[in-house]
Enzyme design. Sequence first.
Site, short mmCIF file in Angstrom:
data_model
loop_
_atom_site.label_atom_id
_atom_site.label_comp_id
_atom_site.label_asym_id
_atom_site.label_seq_id
_atom_site.Cartn_x
_atom_site.Cartn_y
_atom_site.Cartn_z
N HIS A 187 0.82 -1.22 0.00
CA HIS A 187 0.00 0.00 0.00
C HIS A 187 0.85 1.27 0.00
O HIS A 187 0.47 2.28 -0.55
CB HIS A 187 -0.97 -0.01 1.18
CG HIS A 187 -0.31 0.18 2.48
ND1 HIS A 187 0.21 -0.86 3.20
CD2 HIS A 187 -0.03 1.29 3.19
CE1 HIS A 187 0.76 -0.39 4.29
NE2 HIS A 187 0.64 0.92 4.31
N ARG A 294 -9.11 -7.60 -14.81
CA ARG A 294 -8.83 -8.87 -14.11
C ARG A 294 -9.86 -9.02 -12.98
O ARG A 294 -9.69 -8.42 -11.92
CB ARG A 294 -7.43 -8.85 -13.49
CG ARG A 294 -6.29 -8.89 -14.49
CD ARG A 294 -4.97 -8.89 -13.71
NE ARG A 294 -3.85 -9.32 -14.52
CZ ARG A 294 -2.90 -8.52 -14.97
NH1 ARG A 294 -2.94 -7.23 -14.71
NH2 ARG A 294 -1.89 -9.01 -15.68
N ARG A 330 -12.38 -9.98 -18.41
CA ARG A 330 -11.88 -11.36 -18.45
C ARG A 330 -12.65 -12.19 -17.42
O ARG A 330 -12.84 -11.76 -16.29
CB ARG A 330 -10.39 -11.38 -18.13
CG ARG A 330 -9.81 -12.78 -18.21
CD ARG A 330 -8.31 -12.75 -18.09
NE ARG A 330 -7.88 -12.50 -16.72
CZ ARG A 330 -6.59 -12.44 -16.36
NH1 ARG A 330 -5.64 -12.58 -17.28
NH2 ARG A 330 -6.25 -12.23 -15.13
N GLU A 430 -2.06 -17.56 -24.13
CA GLU A 430 -1.05 -17.55 -23.08
C GLU A 430 -0.53 -18.95 -22.75
O GLU A 430 0.22 -19.13 -21.81
CB GLU A 430 -1.57 -16.85 -21.81
CG GLU A 430 -2.91 -17.33 -21.33
CD GLU A 430 -3.43 -16.53 -20.13
OE1 GLU A 430 -2.67 -15.77 -19.51
OE2 GLU A 430 -4.63 -16.70 -19.81
N ASN A 453 2.68 -12.70 -20.00
CA ASN A 453 3.19 -13.12 -18.68
C ASN A 453 3.19 -14.65 -18.57
O ASN A 453 4.18 -15.27 -18.19
CB ASN A 453 2.34 -12.55 -17.54
CG ASN A 453 2.24 -11.05 -17.59
OD1 ASN A 453 3.04 -10.41 -18.25
ND2 ASN A 453 1.27 -10.49 -16.91
N ASP A 454 2.04 -15.22 -18.92
CA ASP A 454 1.96 -16.68 -18.84
C ASP A 454 2.59 -17.35 -20.05
O ASP A 454 3.20 -18.40 -19.93
CB ASP A 454 0.49 -17.13 -18.71
CG ASP A 454 0.03 -17.02 -17.27
OD1 ASP A 454 0.77 -17.51 -16.39
OD2 ASP A 454 -1.03 -16.44 -17.02
N ARG A 464 6.86 -17.94 -13.28
CA ARG A 464 6.96 -16.47 -13.35
C ARG A 464 7.09 -15.81 -11.98
O ARG A 464 7.37 -14.61 -11.89
CB ARG A 464 5.78 -15.89 -14.13
CG ARG A 464 4.44 -16.01 -13.44
CD ARG A 464 3.30 -15.65 -14.38
NE ARG A 464 2.60 -14.45 -13.97
CZ ARG A 464 1.40 -14.10 -14.40
NH1 ARG A 464 0.77 -14.84 -15.30
NH2 ARG A 464 0.82 -13.01 -14.01
N CYS A 501 -1.80 -8.02 -23.74
CA CYS A 501 -2.16 -7.48 -22.43
C CYS A 501 -1.20 -7.92 -21.32
O CYS A 501 -1.40 -7.57 -20.17
CB CYS A 501 -3.59 -7.83 -22.06
SG CYS A 501 -3.87 -9.59 -21.90
#
Length: 593
Positions: A187, A294, A330, A430, A453-454, A464, A501
């Site tokens: 945070h 997401r 998604r 992905e 990413n994947d 990852r 993305c």
Amino acid sequence: MKGISVSKGVAIGKAYRLDSTNFCIIKHRILEADIEKEVVRFCQAIEKTKLQMAEIKKRAEKIADKYAVILDTYSLLLDDDILINDTIEIIKKHKTNAEWSLTQTLNNFLKHFNNINDDYLKGKKDDLDLLVQTILKNLVGHSQETISDISEPVIIATYSLSPSDTIMMPKNFVKGLVTETGGKTSHVGIFAAALGIPAITGVKEVTSKIKSGDQIIVDGIDGEVIISPSNKTIQQYENKQANYRIYEENLLTNIHQQAETLDGYQVKLLANIESNHEIKTLHKFGVEGVGLYRTEFLYMAAASLPRERELYENFKQVVQEMGNQPVVIRTLDIGMDKQLLSDSKNNEEDNPALGLRGIRLSLAKPQLLTDQLKGILRASSYGNVKILYPMISSATEIIQANKILEDAKNQLCKEQIPFNEKIEVGAMIETPAAAICIDHILNEVDYISIGTNDLIQYLLAVDRVNDSVAHLYQPFHPSVLRSLKNIMRSAENTDKKVSICGELGGDPMATMLLLGLGKIDALSMEPHSVPKVKKIIRTTRIQDAQKLADDVLKMSCPDEISSFITNEMRIRFPEDFDRNISFEEKLNPASNQ
Ligand code: PEP
Ligand code: MG
């Protein structure tokens, strides 16, 4: 001293060392007759904390929406059975004081997080810890050192910063932040970035090296803290500070411009979001829509699964705020590093990255998918909404999911609820399976969105989120670049749109290369990356990008490709990629000589 840069910029000034050391909690036994009293004392501390959090949240909403979302998580945790009931159970069963019992619950709870390597959740672990410290303070009636008493410009150096400290901070006086704990997504980082305060976390032992009143420099660009700098160093960093400010202001001047190359090739720049609260700030960065919502974060903090109505209300708000701009929602991508707090069973998978995640979970629990799809469909009558399926590894999964979509549409028709009948459906690319059989996938969808990413993790067989193989997670690996090229080439033969993305899509260092690889209609990224990526696009010629991609595709070694790209980008865009030139030397003629 080195740390993790969580909010860019340079701060120079006097240090204020805030003592935030945690309590040393002592275990003591209570009498059977005092158990109820102890439980009441604990519940009163929880109620007090809830009131404090509600007050803090009110203040937070005025400062940063994204930060207010985090505080929602605190409220949920404070309402959660795990934290409260478990502590009460320990008090009753072991006849131990509330402080000790709460610390035991926290330790049990944190074990849950230990198997998770996701940065986002690691940040949550720190946040949870801080929340418990607040409850403990209320239990022991500890009066805090008041951060709100600060009355002159300072840089705060502390072990950790609680949410209440962060909110109570007199913003005009806090020029910078340094903490020993906290990761990139904690945070403190989110808050500091929202306020534009340079901040560095994870600076080990910084509080034992800094005293209040020391002159310090916080370099949030390179993640460095300099204690008692010389006059020469101060001057050097004053230049860096001024240059960075000018650079940021200049970047934001492009927010109303198109992301279009010098030879007229247009790319839409969209935002990746994780919460409806982020929408209000998107316009600041010139975002043209949401390319990836997401939705799992709606589920992860929840004690029970959100149902159709709640999802619909949330999606509708996002869609309405975005007006005519596209909103790609998604479906749930729970699994692997993102687990439901209410479903600890999934954590037991031996190999969760290859387990029941993404569309697999949705197909295994069709009611979950139906609720989501109905929520999305209902929101679709308010704007330009698209559905995106995650973790697709065969065309069959899309066909199965689309059957559930048809059922959801039929149910809504029967209920006489309006929705967009022609809603577009896309697949995340992905997995290597989807990348190789891309032609099959393209036959079943309206568009594709590449989740680098994947895709990188599965192509290279590199986890990852595992630090020990982080050096092998190479976005510029030739197999990644070839796969991207193949996917784009297949899409070029169709009228289906392509977007990226994953993080690579928002990395300005990769922008030119991606443009050169083939068809890209949109790039979706963290909103603050949009101005810089746009700048690169607007000063690139497609022909040059293609030449760069052709050169790179001839190389076999990922490190060679990486240095080649870095070098090329530094030469082409010195102001953006060569930090020394842009922030330290360029505007400082003395040091150029
Ligand atoms: C991806 O895998 O690239 C992606 C965008 O999805 P996530 O990071 O949520 O897995
Ligand atoms: Mg993914």
